[in-house]
Design a protein around this motif. Structure first.
Motif, PDB file in Angstrom:
ATOM      1  N   ARG A 131      19.193   5.634 -10.575  1.00  8.08           N
ATOM      2  CA  ARG A 131      18.848   6.646  -9.576  1.00  8.08           C
ATOM      3  C   ARG A 131      18.313   6.011  -8.293  1.00  8.08           C
ATOM      4  O   ARG A 131      17.964   4.847  -8.259  1.00  8.08           O
TER       5      ARG A 131
ATOM      6  N   SER B  84       1.701  11.589 -13.395  1.00 14.08           N
ATOM      7  CA  SER B  84       2.620  11.232 -12.316  1.00 14.08           C
ATOM      8  C   SER B  84       4.033  11.702 -12.693  1.00 14.08           C
ATOM      9  O   SER B  84       4.517  11.384 -13.769  1.00 14.08           O
TER      10      SER B  84
ATOM     11  N   PHE C   2      12.329  10.172  -7.095  1.00 13.76           N
ATOM     12  CA  PHE C   2      11.124   9.869  -7.871  1.00 13.76           C
ATOM     13  C   PHE C   2       9.883  10.420  -7.185  1.00 13.76           C
ATOM     14  O   PHE C   2       9.841  10.539  -5.965  1.00 13.76           O
ATOM     15  N   SER C   3       8.893  10.730  -7.984  1.00 15.39           N
ATOM     16  CA  SER C   3       7.626  11.208  -7.432  1.00 15.39           C
ATOM     17  C   SER C   3       6.863  10.024  -6.842  1.00 15.39           C
ATOM     18  O   SER C   3       7.234   8.864  -7.046  1.00 15.39           O
ATOM     19  N   GLY C   4       5.770  10.323  -6.117  1.00 11.54           N
ATOM     20  CA  GLY C   4       4.989   9.278  -5.466  1.00 11.54           C
ATOM     21  C   GLY C   4       4.540   8.199  -6.438  1.00 11.54           C
ATOM     22  O   GLY C   4       4.701   7.004  -6.193  1.00 11.54           O
ATOM     23  N   GLY C   5       3.996   8.613  -7.572  1.00  3.49           N
ATOM     24  CA  GLY C   5       3.493   7.656  -8.540  1.00  3.49           C
ATOM     25  C   GLY C   5       4.616   6.881  -9.219  1.00  3.49           C
ATOM     26  O   GLY C   5       4.462   5.704  -9.557  1.00  3.49           O
ATOM     27  N   GLN C   6       5.756   7.549  -9.403  1.00  2.00           N
ATOM     28  CA  GLN C   6       6.895   6.849 -10.005  1.00  2.00           C
ATOM     29  C   GLN C   6       7.395   5.762  -9.058  1.00  2.00           C
ATOM     30  O   GLN C   6       7.740   4.664  -9.477  1.00  2.00           O
TER      31      GLN C   6
ATOM     32  N   GLN D 294       0.828  -1.203   0.000  1.00  2.00           N
ATOM     33  CA  GLN D 294       0.000   0.000   0.000  1.00  2.00           C
ATOM     34  C   GLN D 294       0.864   1.255   0.000  1.00  2.00           C
ATOM     35  O   GLN D 294       0.533   2.239  -0.628  1.00  2.00           O
ATOM     36  N   ASP D 295       1.977   1.209   0.736  1.00  2.41           N
ATOM     37  CA  ASP D 295       2.769   2.416   0.909  1.00  2.41           C
ATOM     38  C   ASP D 295       4.079   2.330   0.134  1.00  2.41           C
ATOM     39  O   ASP D 295       5.017   1.683   0.568  1.00  2.41           O
TER      40      ASP D 295
ATOM     41  N   TYR E 161       6.371   4.327  -0.265  1.00  2.00           N
ATOM     42  CA  TYR E 161       7.525   4.981   0.350  1.00  2.00           C
ATOM     43  C   TYR E 161       8.233   4.036   1.290  1.00  2.00           C
ATOM     44  O   TYR E 161       9.439   3.883   1.279  1.00  2.00           O
TER      45      TYR E 161
ATOM     46  N   HIS F 235      -5.350  12.582  -7.658  1.00  2.00           N
ATOM     47  CA  HIS F 235      -5.572  11.908  -8.934  1.00  2.00           C
ATOM     48  C   HIS F 235      -7.033  11.563  -9.106  1.00  2.00           C
ATOM     49  O   HIS F 235      -7.437  11.074 -10.156  1.00  2.00           O
TER      50      HIS F 235
ATOM     51  N   ARG G 275       5.251   2.826  -9.215  1.00  2.00           N
ATOM     52  CA  ARG G 275       5.533   2.010 -10.396  1.00  2.00           C
ATOM     53  C   ARG G 275       6.793   1.173 -10.207  1.00  2.00           C
ATOM     54  O   ARG G 275       6.922   0.078 -10.757  1.00  2.00           O
TER      55      ARG G 275
ATOM     56  N   GLN H  83       2.022  13.695   0.775  1.00  2.00           N
ATOM     57  CA  GLN H  83       1.614  12.489   0.082  1.00  2.00           C
ATOM     58  C   GLN H  83       2.024  11.254   0.891  1.00  2.00           C
ATOM     59  O   GLN H  83       1.379  10.239   0.850  1.00  2.00           O
TER      60      GLN H  83
ATOM     61  N   SER I 147      -3.078   3.668  -6.251  1.00  2.00           N
ATOM     62  CA  SER I 147      -3.641   4.837  -5.561  1.00  2.00           C
ATOM     63  C   SER I 147      -2.844   6.110  -5.804  1.00  2.00           C
ATOM     64  O   SER I 147      -3.390   7.202  -5.736  1.00  2.00           O
ATOM     65  N   ALA I 148      -1.543   6.000  -6.098  1.00  2.00           N
ATOM     66  CA  ALA I 148      -0.740   7.211  -6.283  1.00  2.00           C
ATOM     67  C   ALA I 148      -0.590   7.586  -7.756  1.00  2.00           C
ATOM     68  O   ALA I 148       0.202   8.451  -8.098  1.00  2.00           O
ATOM     69  N   LEU I 149      -1.339   6.922  -8.626  1.00  5.24           N
ATOM     70  CA  LEU I 149      -1.134   7.176 -10.051  1.00  5.24           C
ATOM     71  C   LEU I 149      -2.255   8.030 -10.636  1.00  5.24           C
ATOM     72  O   LEU I 149      -3.412   7.895 -10.259  1.00  5.24           O
TER      73      LEU I 149
END
Ligand SMILES: Nc1ncnc2c1ncn2[C@@H]1O[C@H](COP(=O)(O)OP(=O)(O)OP(=O)(O)O)[C@@H](O)[C@H]1O
Ligand SMILES: Nc1ncnc2c1ncn2[C@@H]1O[C@H](COP(=O)(O)OP(=O)(O)OP(=O)(O)O)[C@@H](O)[C@H]1O
Ligand code: SF4
Ligand code: SF4
Ligand SMILES: [Mg+2]
Ligand SMILES: [Mg+2]
Lengths: 323, 329
Positions: free
Chosen positions: A154, B48, A159-163, A102-103, A105, B218, A166, B102, A187-189
């Motif tokens: 990298r 994203s 990276f962003s949340g959605g990246q 789910q998370d 991060y 989103h 992924r 976030q 959920s983050a996309l």
């Protein structure tokens, strides 16, 4: 496409957490132990090559159930059993199970390059013969989820949340798992990347017979993905069966309310009915039907006797008044 | 609420953010401008990696190196805040700007109970004692829908579910009654009924206290229901901005149109979801001209040469051939 056959059977599984204050405090204050019933007596079967979805309020026990399925959490009672399967490569044995958390991060090690995060299971399971093939595979996976090969160099923080989400998906796919537990995988996309990922998941399922246990708060996504659906309330299944049947004719009052609360782009000014009443606590669940304090059609019997799941109209429902 | 009349509470002008990397600077935000009026909710959507969180991070002054603001300005209530010394910015944050990140885990201390964290934040920013702060903390936990708040207040973050942690973060952001709230995906981890409760709470803050909110999400359903205006971002730019129902119903930018078409419907089940093929370019490979041109069905050679600007209209799109005009043959 393999013949439909059960891949996972969950029998009367429960998970309880002891959330009592420290023993001394309890003794001094004459407090009893506090037991949190996160998952209570859940049974279901998942067929190979299908998607089984679980929806329900925040805190109802979805992630706990998911963690039990992947073996990160032991059931306090009951059992989970994976059936041996024949794989496309000719091997026979228990399915390989992987989880998309789910998370995004918390689940990525910040000190590892993204390439190593994804390569780890490939190396661990010896899925590719040499390092060149491993990095080829890592690059392919990055591209599959809409990132680029160069991203392997990298670190996750760039990276962003959605990246990042992924990256977790790429890592889960790297294992070539047979059974994926997806806890809020998109959920983050944004909706367009989400569409790409969901289309990819459907394609993989068709091609390789993957099985998904899918958890999401986004009911449109759930409707798009699911074969079977279970609605959870306070640790228990209150309705379960074929997803389309339930979406078209929900029978449990909680399922109906849930479907009524969905925000809808097509009708933004529709009067949303936020569910009345306080969300009950799994530490002290209401007696009888746990939903009775918030149920619009409750009768006196509901607070006395707990309903059990019964077959009705092609699905199972736990409600005294569903029939 | 007429957004164009009231002087903006937040004004972002031509904001450029670059990351200094080993291979030279990478431009992550390339001239972003927008205003938010008091009592207004500006929704921010987009691909994203487009720069939504970065924009929010810059406004609250938490941009970490190697990222830096290369040019542009940010004003809060007429006061320039992008060049404030760290200490002054720290005061502003929490008191006048509340942030919902976030990532709920980074905002919560794992070794402190939820109550301790709320009380500490409240006493730092408001002139109240411990007991009063605890009452307020309890009140906030109830407002964000934490069941059995009296018991939960003394528990640690790891004993909460994902969605409950997210609600604690929201309570933390609201503690000091800030005039601007940056909410980055505040409701994604939440089920629809808690989500409705949170968006109702945010709307009430706007209405009753004139709080301005930048709402990154989103979820188009949430945007449609809560936002007054919406900004659409792609590859470090605002590509479309306007009143929410106009942008959703009549998108002008081809990217926005593709985005709207990708939303799965709750009313029917489709075999395949519409998707915009291809991926957003990496920061080191942004194509010249319009950054969307490799994925755009309306692109003309001109689009590869000249970068389209965002006109200063109430509903504006940064596109040479917006969907208001017929495509060229
Ligand atoms: N390690 C733990 N110790 C004590 N309680 C726990 C623990 N893990 C989970 N819980 C409790 O179990 C219940 C179910 O949590 P779970 O994470 O499964 O919910 P969820 O359905 O996944 O919710 P969400 O949608 O918010 O992610 C919650 O009340 C939570 O507080
Ligand atoms: N430390 C860093 N170094 C290099 N690039 C970075 C760094 N941090 C962020 N970026 C890049 O900046 C871009 C914008 O990131 P941002 O987090 O703002 O995206 P976002 O729009 O919030 O996306 P999402 O919807 O996925 O959360 C991304 O392409 C990301 O890769
Ligand atoms: S058993 Fe009673 S309280 Fe429970 S859902 Fe059915 S009608 Fe409502
Ligand atoms: S400027 Fe050209 S390439 Fe860019 S979105 Fe408009 S039509 Fe497409
Ligand atoms: Mg969860
Ligand atoms: Mg973000």
């Amino acid at each position: 496409m393999p013949e439909p056959s059960p891949i996972l059977t969950v029998s009367a599984a429960s998970c309880r957490f002891d959330v009592s204050p420290p023993a001394l405090t309890r003794l001094l204050a004459h407090e009893p132990r506090r037991i949190l019933r996160a998952v209570e007596n859940i049974s279901f079967t998942v067929e190979r090559g299908t998607t089984f979805s679980i929806v329900g309020e925040s805190g109802c026990g979805k992630s706990t159930l998911a963690r039990m399925v992947v073996g990160l959490q032991r059931p306090t009672e009951g059992a989970l059993h994976f059936h041996d399967i024949h794989r496309a490569d000719g091997s026979f044995g228990p399915p390989r199970v992987q989880m998309i958390f789910q998370d995004p991060y918390a689940s990525l090690n910040p000190r590892w390059r993204v390439g190593d995060v994804i390569a780890e299971p490939i190396r661990e399971l010896r899925l590719r013969p040499d390092e060149a093939a491993v990095s080829q595979r890592v690059g392919d996976l990055l591209e599959i989820v809409g990132l680029s090969r160069g991203d392997a160099e990298r670190y996750p923080h760039a990276f962003s949340g959605g990246q990042r989400q992924r990256i977790s998906i790429a890592r889960a796919l790297a294992t070539e798992a047979d059974f994926l537990v997806c806890d809020e995988p998109t959920s983050a996309l944004d909706v367009s990347v989400q569409a790409q990922i969901l289309n990819l998941m459907v394609r993989l399922q068709k091609e390789f017979g993957l099985t998904y246990l899918f958890i999401s708060h986004n009911l449109s996504v759930v409707r798009h993905m699911s074969d079977q659906l279970a609605i959870m309330y306070l640790g228990r299944f209150v309705e379960s069966g074929p997803a389309e049947t339930i979406f078209q004719r929900p029978r449990h009052p909680y399922t109906r309310l849930l479907l009524d609360t969905i925000p809808d782009v097509e009708q933004p000014n529709r009067q949303r009915k936020p569910m009345s009443g306080e969300v009950p606590s799994p530490i002290a669940p209401p007696p009888g039907c746990a939903f009775h304090p918030r149920c619009p059609i409750a009768v006196p019997n509901c607070s006395a006797v707990a309903p059990v799941l019964e077959a009705l109209d092609e699905r199972l429902v736990a409600c005294h008044r569903a029939a | 609420m007429n957004a164009t009349m009231a002087p903006p509470l937040l004004s972002v002008r031509d904001l450029r953010i670059v990351f200094d990397g080993r291979h030279g600077p990478l431009t992550a935000l390339d001239g972003v401008s927008f205003d938010i009026a008091p009592g207004e909710i500006l929704g921010v959507v987009g691909e994203s990696g487009a720069g939504k969180s970065l924009t929010g991070t810059a406004v609250i002054g938490l941009l970490d190196p190697p990222g830096r603001i290369a040019s542009g300005s940010i004003h809060l209530n007429g006061q320039r805040i992008d060049n404030l010394p760290a200490e002054a910015m720290c005061k502003l944050r929490g008191r006048r700007i509340g942030a919902i990140f976030q990532d709920p885990l980074t905002s919560l201390h794992p070794l402190l109970t939820v109550g301790e964290q709320l009380v500490e934040t409240i006493t730092t920013h408001l002139p109240v004692g411990k007991a009063e702060a605890r009452d307020r903390a309890l009140q906030l936990l109830k407002e964000v829908g934490i069941p059995a708040a009296e018991t939960r207040i003394d528990q640690y973050p790891h004993q909460f579910s994902g969605g409950m942690r997210q609600r604690v973060v929201i309570a933390l952001a609201l503690c000091a009654e800030p005039s601007l709230i940056i909410a980055d995906e505040p409701t994604t981890a939440l089920d629809v009924s808690i989500q409705a409760q949170i968006t109702t709470l945010l709307k009430r803050l706007c209405r009753e206290h004139g709080t301005a909110i930048m709402l990154v999400t989103h979820d188009m359903g949430v945007i449609a229901e809560t936002a007054d205006r919406v900004a659409v971002m792609y590859a470090g730019n605002v590509v479309e901005i306007g009143p929410v129902d106009e942008v959703i119903r009549r998108p002008h930018h081809p990217y926005t149109a593709g985005l709207m078409a990708s939303i799965p419907s709750i009313h029917t089940r489709h075999q395949h979801l519409h998707q915009i093929d291809g991926a957003m370019p990496r920061l080191n490979a942004i194509p010249p001209g319009c950054a969307f041109n490799p994925r755009c069905g309306r692109a003309e050679p001109f689009c590869r040469d000249v970068k389209p600007g965002l006109p200063g209209k109430s509903h504006a799109a940064a596109c040479h051939f917006p969907l208001t005009e017929p495509a060229h043959a």
